[in-house]
Design a protein around this motif. Structure first.
Motif, PDB file in Angstrom:
ATOM      1  N   VAL A   6       2.493   8.105  -6.225  1.00 24.30           N
ATOM      2  CA  VAL A   6       2.007   6.899  -5.909  1.00 24.30           C
ATOM      3  C   VAL A   6       1.715   6.765  -4.509  1.00 24.30           C
ATOM      4  N   LEU A   7       0.373   6.364  -4.370  1.00 22.13           N
ATOM      5  CA  LEU A   7      -0.147   5.929  -3.189  1.00 22.13           C
ATOM      6  C   LEU A   7      -0.310   4.550  -2.922  1.00 22.13           C
ATOM      7  N   GLY A   8       0.754   3.976  -1.893  1.00 25.80           N
ATOM      8  CA  GLY A   8       0.874   2.442  -1.579  1.00 25.80           C
ATOM      9  C   GLY A   8      -0.316   2.408  -0.487  1.00 25.80           C
ATOM     10  N   LEU A   9      -1.359   1.341  -0.813  1.00 25.33           N
ATOM     11  CA  LEU A   9      -2.483   1.487   0.121  1.00 25.33           C
ATOM     12  C   LEU A   9      -2.515  -0.234   0.498  1.00 25.33           C
ATOM     13  N   HIS A  44      -4.183  -1.389   6.478  1.00 27.15           N
ATOM     14  CA  HIS A  44      -3.502  -0.961   7.866  1.00 27.15           C
ATOM     15  C   HIS A  44      -2.745   0.203   7.776  1.00 27.15           C
ATOM     16  N   ASP A  45      -1.939   0.476   6.661  1.00 27.87           N
ATOM     17  CA  ASP A  45      -1.045   1.847   6.382  1.00 27.87           C
ATOM     18  C   ASP A  45      -1.136   2.122   5.120  1.00 27.87           C
ATOM     19  N   ILE A  46      -0.284   3.311   4.993  1.00 28.87           N
ATOM     20  CA  ILE A  46      -0.078   3.671   3.782  1.00 28.87           C
ATOM     21  C   ILE A  46       1.338   4.018   3.362  1.00 28.87           C
ATOM     22  N   HIS A  47       1.912   4.356   1.977  1.00 33.59           N
ATOM     23  CA  HIS A  47       3.043   4.687   1.897  1.00 33.59           C
ATOM     24  C   HIS A  47       2.975   5.569   0.617  1.00 33.59           C
TER      25      HIS A  47
END
Length: 279
Positions: free
Chosen positions: A131-134, A137-140
């Motif tokens: 999973v790309l948490g977008l 300002h940033d990503i996880h």
């Protein structure tokens, strides 16, 4: 130091020919106080490794081979960041410390090649996804299956924030950003300012998403080969998909910022997206 298993790492282990190859597996815990027992179990398994090695190799050589294990024994910070299982594989030419989101049985093996069966079994699980948490300002980054999801360390080559991604190209922050409730409890950024300035920020967002899309594809999706789920606010999905050429990106995504929801809800939403692809 800690890595997440991938096909590339497995292939590297399988190709290693530097005997003796030391393989150590143990179950670990994510939280206190259960994790207090993990370094004690690890120490006992290292002693088993040492006893096995001393039957075949001189004491000074054995001591040298066990240096990385001894360093881990005394690293308190390391034992505060474990998952459900741990694999430490070491030879004269390679060292891999691998955190696993599944439990494994206690095991030590000294052989001419690494014992990789638990790693191969995990990689062969077809219900795994990333999973790309977008956000703007940033990503996880996360990895999971139908039962769990966990945040993973961002690989080298992927800029974690918009400042890292755009550097001097980033527009000067001269707008006021207010946060309001959004979908599923997520926050929605509301921008106040002149239209031209808003246009500048929109261009920043597109440049940021383009850099992230390319970097995630190269350094995250391609090495793993796993399906990728996008988790973001509704207005960010179309823009990211517009700039992404990632064939592993699933058509449907999670329409929420994952940091705004409980973990159990995150697992549920991710599996709702992943299940059709799995079936």
């Amino acid at each position: 130091m800690i890595q997440i298993i991938s096909p590339a790492i497995l292939n590297e282990l399988l190709a290693s020919e530097g005997a003796p190859c030391l393989s150590l597996y143990l179950p670990t815990h994510r939280s206190h106080p259960e994790n207090l027992q993990d370094p004690i179990l690890f120490q006992n398994l290292v002693k088993q490794l040492e006893e096995s090695l001393l039957q075949q190799y001189p004491q000074d050589e054995v001591a040298h081979l066990l240096v990385p294990f001894k360093e881990l024994e005394n690293n308190k910070d390391f034992w505060n960041h474990t998952m459900d299982g741990l694999a430490v594989l070491h030879s004269k030419e390679i060292l891999k410390v691998i955190a696993l989101p599944v439990t494994v049985q206690e095991l030590v093996v000294v052989a001419n090649s690494f014992h990789t069966k638990p790693l191969r079994k995990f990689l062969q699980s077809t219900d795994r996804y990333q999973v790309l948490g977008l956000s703007l300002h940033d990503i996880h980054l996360y990895e999971g299956n139908r039962h769990f999801i966990t945040e993973v360390e961002i690989p080298k080559g992927i800029p974690p924030t918009i400042k890292d991604a755009l550097g001097e190209e980033l527009t000067e922050e001269h707008l006021t950003v207010a946060s309001y409730g959004g979908v599923g409890g997520a926050s929605v950024n509301m921008v106040h300012g002149q239209g031209s300035r808003k246009d500048e920020l929109d261009k920043d967002a597109e440049r940021f998403f383009r850099v992230i899309a390319k970097a995630v594809h190269e350094h995250y999706s391609k090495p793993s080969g796993l399906p990728l789920i996008l988790a973001a606010l509704p207005e960010h999905h179309n823009l990211f998909r517009k700039v992404s050429n990632n064939s592993l990106l699933l058509e449907k995504g999670i329409i929420v910022n994952p940091s705004s929801i409980p973990k159990e809800k995150f697992i549920q939403l991710a599996w709702e997206v992943m299940e059709p692809a799995y079936l």
